[in-house]
Design an enzyme around this catalytic site. Structure first.
Site, PDB file in Angstrom:
ATOM      1  N   ASP A 117     -29.676   0.325 -28.861  1.00 32.23           N
ATOM      2  CA  ASP A 117     -30.757  -0.103 -29.716  1.00 32.23           C
ATOM      3  C   ASP A 117     -30.622  -1.561 -30.141  1.00 32.23           C
ATOM      4  OD1 ASP A 117     -33.114   0.893 -30.591  1.00 32.23           O
ATOM      5  OD2 ASP A 117     -32.402   1.158 -32.645  1.00 32.23           O
TER       6      ASP A 117
ATOM      7  N   GLU B 238       0.114 -14.143   4.160  1.00 31.45           N
ATOM      8  CA  GLU B 238       0.520 -12.742   4.058  1.00 31.45           C
ATOM      9  C   GLU B 238       0.230 -11.993   5.364  1.00 31.45           C
ATOM     10  OE1 GLU B 238       1.833 -11.215   1.473  1.00 31.45           O
ATOM     11  OE2 GLU B 238       1.492  -9.084   1.808  1.00 31.45           O
ATOM     12  N   ASP B 239      -0.928 -12.239   5.939  1.00 35.84           N
ATOM     13  CA  ASP B 239      -1.404 -11.359   7.011  1.00 35.84           C
ATOM     14  C   ASP B 239      -1.418 -11.966   8.408  1.00 35.84           C
ATOM     15  OD1 ASP B 239      -1.795  -9.469   5.095  1.00 35.84           O
ATOM     16  OD2 ASP B 239      -3.917  -9.911   4.809  1.00 35.84           O
TER      17      ASP B 239
END
Ligand code: MN
Length: 730
Positions: free
Chosen positions: A273, A82-83
């Site tokens: 609790d 992608e990059d």
């Protein structure tokens, strides 16, 4: 919730998380590490850190889950395509298909819009779940794609503080809507709760802060209480010789407390609790011993006991669940399980990819993983809130029979498996279908009979006007596989006028007959008669209207020929003299001829498939030996070529065909690709090239007649091929 310091995220700390790595796997991770480091050099994140730190952090998350080396390598390189300028092909060459396809899957997910556009308000929880399911499918078979994606999202959430506030809100909402439920669906609690808590922190900072502070305030009390419980339990277990138990307080996560408060309309104190304890022991019998111990120590609450060991949940979850009252009358929830069951409960589907040294994965394993994955996804509707979508799931049946493709805008089109771009076009709009002339998948032109895959992004190329093609109705050609599209095409043609239909019908008939080489020998009227039409025009009109398709015509012609052929053979058989020598050739062809007297060499006992040779004996015909048989090793002039003939009685049709094309480089390769693709045998290839025109004469062996028209069409679609037709032999 601060980002982990980048400095610790080096290669060493990564492999330290996986102490059992084989040298090969370790080398693989190292190669991926350096590949990504070099590729992302010079890129930075919003935080100012080198981009690569993100890749290592994602790999870290998966290494903490003890995933296998392939997953870790893919995680390191998940943003590389992608990059950076590195391509999937490059990864495939360097790292193999599996890793490349995981990275590819993760990359493709980025191109999927995270939300269907438009109706943001009207979306119900059901649609949300439906969407998750489809997205999960878009990731393909390899769930590691999802795991990398989830880890990627987790790290992005951990570092969300660097984004602008409105981006934070969008991403957090997306995470809560899509990714946390996905992790939940896959049974990965580890990822699920952290994604939820991080999202909640950005979506409702105030509520988050209050709950976190309250937990903190009560932490000391709570821990002291839990320690007392754990201590008494441990002592009691030791009495029964269960020494190896791990007993922990089960943490409640902030978002789950918040949800429970909202759902039950109770204040924090009462929710918090509830004490929850988990007991992990070595063996299954010890689970039941522990259960007895628990019920002995405290009073069990009726109807709160579930035995998921004897009856595992559909997702294979196993555990004993019980709830008891402590001496002050407060509820303690207790889960008891073995280590193995625990691993599965914590890591869900991811447990299938846990790193195990020296286990090579085979196909069966891959199959099992897929099944497990599908079963997980089918795990809808266990909770009441999922009931609606469960019904929906059942309605779409076994959804592995569906394919989900996307429009360029990101809308999902849900079709039966096998659907083509033409089907897709008709699913969008009838008119788009009629005018469909071409299609692009992920931006690349594909044939109109391309079989769509889940996750494909499809763009239809349309003409201004015009209608569907009659070819689309021919099932052998595979242009249309859905009944829905077929009906619409039929309807279109039925509306055309008769004149036009007759013309179109004549064209179809002519083309089919030409292809089969019977255009000159069989009158049109004869074919019409075979279909029980007295008038040729009526027949042509129906062909032109698409009621009879080209495939049916071809099948009919071939079928009739075959019957005539059989009849001829029967006649010949009758005429044969009674004293034919017995054919004991066992399907051996000698120099291309079968039916000669043949003996099998007793010395080497050749079996079908062995390389064989024939030995001409004195007076006993031919003996067949394996080529490596010692008894014939020194013979030469009395050896003849023999081959295995057709082995089984399985019907095969030998069809000579002829292909005419403008010659070009790679033509033969393209032709053999089609032939190999159709899984047919090809014998006798003769190629003639004259002035740039290449003529191929080959004989193919078909398993069924309809295959022929499909192959001829596919051959004709090869670039530079002008004609592919059956060759008539005299
Ligand atoms: Mn990323």
């Amino acid at each position: 919730m601060n980002p982990a310091p980048a400095l610790t995220m080096d290669l060493q700390s990564l492999v330290d998380l996986l102490p059992d790595l084989t040298p090969n796997d370790r080398a693989l991770i190292e190669r991926a590490y350096f590949k990504a480091e070099v590729a992302h050099a010079g890129q930075f994140r919003k935080s100012g850190e080198p981009y690569f730190t993100h890749c290592v952090a994602v790999a870290h998350i998966l290494a903490e889950m003890k995933l296998d080396a392939e997953a870790i390598a893919a995680a390191l390189m998940h943003d590389i395509v992608e990059d950076t300028s590195i391509t999937i092909e490059e990864l495939r060459v360097e790292f193999g298909t599996t890793i490349a396809s995981i990275v590819d899957g993760v990359t493709k997910l980025k191109n999927l819009p995270l939300k269907p556009e438009g109706d943001k308000k009207s979306r119900s929880a059901d649609r949300e779940l439906e969407y998750i399911r489809k997205m999960a499918l878009a990731m393909g078979d390899d769930v590691r794609v999802v795991l990398v994606k989830l880890a990627d999202r987790l790290h992005n959430m951990r570092t969300l503080g660097y984004m602008s506030p409105d981006k934070q809100a969008v991403i957090a909402k997306e995470t809560l809507d899509i990714f946390a439920p996905l992790a939940n669906r896959l049974g990965i609690w580890q990822l699920k709760w952290e994604l939820e808590d991080l999202s909640f922190r950005y979506l409702d900072a105030e509520a988050y802060r209050i709950i976190a502070a309250s937990i903190d305030e009560r932490r000391a009390d709570r821990e002291a209480y839990l320690n007392r419980i754990i201590e008494s339990l441990r002592k009691e277990l030791a009495q029964y010789n269960v020494h190896n138990s791990i007993i922990t307080g089960r943490p409640k996560h902030i978002y789950s407390i918040h949800k429970k408060m909202e759902r039950k309309g109770l204040p924090f104190d009462q929710i918090y609790d509830v004490r929850a304890v988990r007991v992990i022991v070595d063996t299954k019998p010890e689970c039941y011993i522990a259960l007895g111990v628990v019920h002995n120590l405290w009073r069990p609450i009726p109807n709160e006991f579930d035995d998921y060991i004897a009856a595992p949940k559909d997702n294979f979850y196993q555990s004993l669940h019980t709830a008891v009252l402590d001496t002050q009358g407060k509820t303690i929830e207790i889960q008891i399980r073995t280590k193995e069951m625990h691993e599965h409960a914590e890591y869900g589907i991811a447990a299938h990819w846990r790193y195990k040294e020296g286990t090579s994965r085979n196909n069966d394993d891959a199959f099992e993983r897929r099944i497990a994955f599908l079963r997980r996804l089918m795990e809808f509707g266990r909770d009441a809130e999922d009931a609606a979508s469960f019904v929906d799931t059942m309605k779409t049946e076994v959804f592995q029979d569906r394919v989900y493709a996307f429009t360029p805008k990101g809308d999902i089109v849900d079709m039966p498996k096998g659907a083509t771009p033409v089907d897709f076009a008709y699913f969008i709009h009838t008119d788009i279908g009629h005018r469909c002339r071409g299609a692009k998948v992920h931006g690349k032109l594909v044939n109109l009979n391309y079989v769509l895959k889940t996750g494909d992004q499809v763009e239809i190329v349309v003409s201004k006007r015009g209608g569907p093609s009659l070819d689309w109705l021919n099932p052998n050609l595979g242009f249309v596989t859905t009944a829905r599209a077929r009906e619409k095409i039929r309807y279109w043609f039925r509306k055309q006028n008769r004149e036009k239909n007759i013309l179109a019908g004549r064209e179809v008939l002519e083309r089919e007959m030409k292809r089969l080489g019977v255009l000159d020998t069989t009158p049109f009227e004869t074919v019409a008669k075979w279909f029980n039409y007295d008038k040729l025009d009526d027949f042509l009109a129906n062909v032109g209207a698409g009621d009879i398709n080209g495939g049916q015509i071809a099948n009919k012609i071939l079928e009739i020929e075959r019957r005539e052929q059989e009849e001829r053979e029967r006649q010949q058989l009758k005429a044969r003299p009674a004293s034919v020598p017995l054919d004991i050739s066992n399907g051996i062809n000698i120099m291309g001829t079968s039916g000669l007297l043949v003996n099998m060499g007793r010395c080497c006992n050749p079996m079908p498939g062995d390389k064989i040779v024939g030995f001409v004996t004195r007076g006993r015909g031919v003996t067949v030996h394996r080529q490596d048989c010692v008894n014939i090793a020194h013979e030469s002039d009395r050896l003849i070529d023999v081959t295995w003939g057709r082995q089984s009685q399985e019907q095969r049709y030998s069809v000579p065909i002829e292909i005419i094309a403008y010659d070009r480089e790679g033509l033969m390769r393209d032709i053999s690709t089609v032939i190999a693709d159709e899984r047919v045998n090809m014998s006798t290839v003769i190629v003639n090239t004259r002035q740039n025109i290449a003529t191929f004469q080959l004989t193919i062996e078909l398993s069924s007649i309809p295959q022929l028209t499909r192959i001829l069409t596919r051959l004709e679609n090869i670039a530079s091929v002008t004609e592919a037709r059956r060759r008539m032999t005299s």
